[in-house]
Design a protein around this motif. Structure first.
Motif, mmCIF file in Angstrom:
data_model
loop_
_atom_site.group_PDB
_atom_site.id
_atom_site.type_symbol
_atom_site.label_atom_id
_atom_site.label_comp_id
_atom_site.label_asym_id
_atom_site.label_seq_id
_atom_site.Cartn_x
_atom_site.Cartn_y
_atom_site.Cartn_z
ATOM 1 N N LYS A 1 0.829 -1.203 0.000
ATOM 2 C CA LYS A 1 0.000 0.000 0.000
ATOM 3 C C LYS A 1 0.865 1.255 0.000
ATOM 4 O O LYS A 1 0.605 2.219 -0.738
ATOM 5 N N GLU A 2 1.907 1.262 0.830
ATOM 6 C CA GLU A 2 2.794 2.428 0.911
ATOM 7 C C GLU A 2 3.492 2.690 -0.428
ATOM 8 O O GLU A 2 3.565 3.831 -0.893
ATOM 9 N N LEU A 3 4.001 1.622 -1.049
ATOM 10 C CA LEU A 3 4.695 1.772 -2.320
ATOM 11 C C LEU A 3 3.723 2.243 -3.409
ATOM 12 O O LEU A 3 4.084 3.077 -4.249
ATOM 13 N N ARG A 4 2.512 1.723 -3.357
ATOM 14 C CA ARG A 4 1.509 2.125 -4.349
ATOM 15 C C ARG A 4 1.185 3.611 -4.206
ATOM 16 O O ARG A 4 1.033 4.327 -5.197
ATOM 17 N N GLU A 5 1.071 4.074 -2.958
ATOM 18 C CA GLU A 5 0.780 5.488 -2.717
ATOM 19 C C GLU A 5 1.942 6.375 -3.150
ATOM 20 O O GLU A 5 1.754 7.502 -3.612
ATOM 21 N N MET A 6 3.157 5.874 -3.007
ATOM 22 C CA MET A 6 4.351 6.639 -3.399
ATOM 23 C C MET A 6 4.494 6.754 -4.910
ATOM 24 O O MET A 6 4.954 7.778 -5.425
ATOM 25 N N THR A 7 4.102 5.687 -5.622
ATOM 26 C CA THR A 7 4.394 5.623 -7.058
ATOM 27 C C THR A 7 3.173 5.666 -7.965
ATOM 28 O O THR A 7 3.281 6.004 -9.138
ATOM 29 N N GLY A 8 2.009 5.299 -7.404
ATOM 30 C CA GLY A 8 0.812 5.240 -8.237
ATOM 31 C C GLY A 8 0.764 4.007 -9.124
ATOM 32 O O GLY A 8 -0.138 3.864 -9.948
ATOM 33 N N MET B 1 -0.157 -5.317 -7.935
ATOM 34 C CA MET B 1 0.668 -6.475 -8.224
ATOM 35 C C MET B 1 2.081 -6.069 -8.652
ATOM 36 O O MET B 1 3.063 -6.743 -8.319
ATOM 37 N N ASP B 2 2.175 -4.921 -9.378
ATOM 38 C CA ASP B 2 3.500 -4.414 -9.768
ATOM 39 C C ASP B 2 4.304 -4.034 -8.528
ATOM 40 O O ASP B 2 5.513 -4.279 -8.453
ATOM 41 N N CYS B 3 3.613 -3.427 -7.543
ATOM 42 C CA CYS B 3 4.297 -3.022 -6.309
ATOM 43 C C CYS B 3 4.764 -4.241 -5.516
ATOM 44 O O CYS B 3 5.876 -4.258 -4.970
ATOM 45 N N ASP C 1 11.713 12.615 -17.944
ATOM 46 C CA ASP C 1 11.669 11.520 -16.964
ATOM 47 C C ASP C 1 10.319 11.498 -16.250
ATOM 48 O O ASP C 1 9.737 10.437 -16.023
ATOM 49 N N ALA C 2 9.845 12.689 -15.895
ATOM 50 C CA ALA C 2 8.558 12.793 -15.204
ATOM 51 C C ALA C 2 7.425 12.314 -16.109
ATOM 52 O O ALA C 2 6.466 11.684 -15.641
ATOM 53 N N LEU C 3 7.545 12.599 -17.400
ATOM 54 C CA LEU C 3 6.559 12.132 -18.379
ATOM 55 C C LEU C 3 6.544 10.612 -18.442
ATOM 56 O O LEU C 3 5.484 9.976 -18.440
ATOM 57 N N VAL C 4 7.734 10.018 -18.474
ATOM 58 C CA VAL C 4 7.850 8.563 -18.525
ATOM 59 C C VAL C 4 7.215 7.940 -17.277
ATOM 60 O O VAL C 4 6.508 6.923 -17.353
ATOM 61 N N GLU C 5 7.451 8.537 -16.124
ATOM 62 C CA GLU C 5 6.851 8.040 -14.890
ATOM 63 C C GLU C 5 5.329 8.111 -14.955
ATOM 64 O O GLU C 5 4.627 7.202 -14.508
ATOM 65 N N LYS C 6 4.816 9.192 -15.534
ATOM 66 C CA LYS C 6 3.364 9.357 -15.629
ATOM 67 C C LYS C 6 2.766 8.337 -16.597
ATOM 68 O O LYS C 6 1.657 7.836 -16.372
ATOM 69 N N VAL C 7 3.494 8.002 -17.642
ATOM 70 C CA VAL C 7 3.050 6.960 -18.573
ATOM 71 C C VAL C 7 2.895 5.637 -17.836
ATOM 72 O O VAL C 7 1.910 4.907 -18.010
ATOM 73 N N ALA C 8 3.853 5.329 -16.987
ATOM 74 C CA ALA C 8 3.817 4.069 -16.239
ATOM 75 C C ALA C 8 2.622 4.029 -15.288
ATOM 76 O O ALA C 8 1.987 2.989 -15.120
#
Length: 311
Positions: A9-16, A20-22, A126-133
């Protein structure tokens, strides 16, 4: 190390990223949260590169103002209209506009290599790539333009929740509510009637000649003009050319709110200037429309289903 639901849950909140990926990232990294974030970023980048082959023709335009004289408009594209309505995507587009209005970059390549203001250790790209993910679709920052008014202020207008964005460089020696309203009305005019130029003086001779040649061809192929004297043909060409230019030149367009249906934008602005003892003019304008000029992919769903079924 055991991977708990709280860690996921914490990792999901940090990364969005997905749940299952988290969990997979934490497992791969032995429960190290920072390493798991890096793992997801790297995995996200791989996904982004894979998705880059898809056409991103939907999306939003957004405008940010630094002050009364400075504004920027951006267009960020997504693959689907569904994502364009996503609150996370909308917030991201606003952030890109804020970055653009504070940027000194002159082109998109330079803009993409800037430090991302919300997270300076990464670039805009880089921020764009993160948002794509996070969002799961190909996203592109297609274009941006910054306008700095040196003789007045900037008037802005966003139409259709971000489908069209307009900035007007308004030259004014008097700035009051009536003057602001006039330029806001002109921004709406630009959004609705999509002029290409402020006035006919901006039209290049090359473009004029190109249009004249087209009109000559049209008349040559029209039986109604067979045998007509050159004077009549030239008059027809000039008439059609003037009509076309009135449609694509802002100042010559009929003002959309004209009560008599005849008043031009130029006449409307002159009327407001006289009423307020001011000198008013449009120095330039920028108009972005989402997906403008992008060929959208036409999905053949029957073929897609057959392909997935191996048929």
């Amino acid at each position: 190390m055991a991977i708990t639901a709280a860690m996921v849950k914490e990792l999901r909140e940090m990364t969005g990223a997905g749940m299952m990926d988290c969990k997979k990232a934490l497992t791969e990294c032995g429960g190290d949260m920072e390493a798991a974030v890096d793992f997801l970023r790297k995995n996200g980048q791989a996904k982004a590169e894979k998705k880059a082959s898809r056409i991103a023709a939907e999306g939003l335009c957004a405008i940010a103002k630094a002050d009364d004289q400075t504004a920027a408009v951006v267009e960020v594209n997504s693959e689907t209209d569904f994502v364009a309505k996503n609150a996370d995507f909308q917030a991201y587009v606003k952030s890109v506009a804020t970055q653009a209005v504070k940027s000194d970059s002159k082109d998109l390549d330079a803009f993409l290599t800037e430090p991302w203001m919300e997270k300076p250790e990464v670039t805009v790209k880089d921020a764009l790539v993160e948002k794509v993910a996070v969002i799961g679709e190909n996203l592109t920052i297609r274009r941006f333009e910054k306008v700095v008014a040196e003789e007045g202020f900037v008037a802005t207008y966003v139409h259709g929740g971000g489908r069209i964005g307009v900035i007007v460089d308004a030259a004014a020696d008097v700035v009051n509510d009536a003057v602001r309203e006039a330029f806001n009305n002109i921004a709406m005019q630009i959004a609705a009637l999509r002029p290409k130029y402020v006035s006919a003086s901006e039209i290049s001779e090359e473009y004029r000649q190109h249009e004249i040649e087209i009109l000559k061809e049209q008349i040559a192929n029209d039986p109604a003009f067979a045998g007509k004297p050159e004077k009549v043909i030239n008059g027809t060409i000039n008439g059609r050319l003037n009509k076309e230019f009135k449609e694509i030149c802002l100042m010559d367009q009929i003002y959309v709110k004209a009560e008599d249906g005849k008043q031009t934008v130029s006449q409307y602005l002159a009327q407001v200037a006289k009423a307020n003892g001011a000198k008013l003019s449009v120095k330039r304008f920028v108009r972005f429309e989402t997906g403008e000029g992008i060929e959208k992919k036409k999905d053949d769903f029957a073929a897609e289903v057959m392909a997935q079924a191996g048929l």
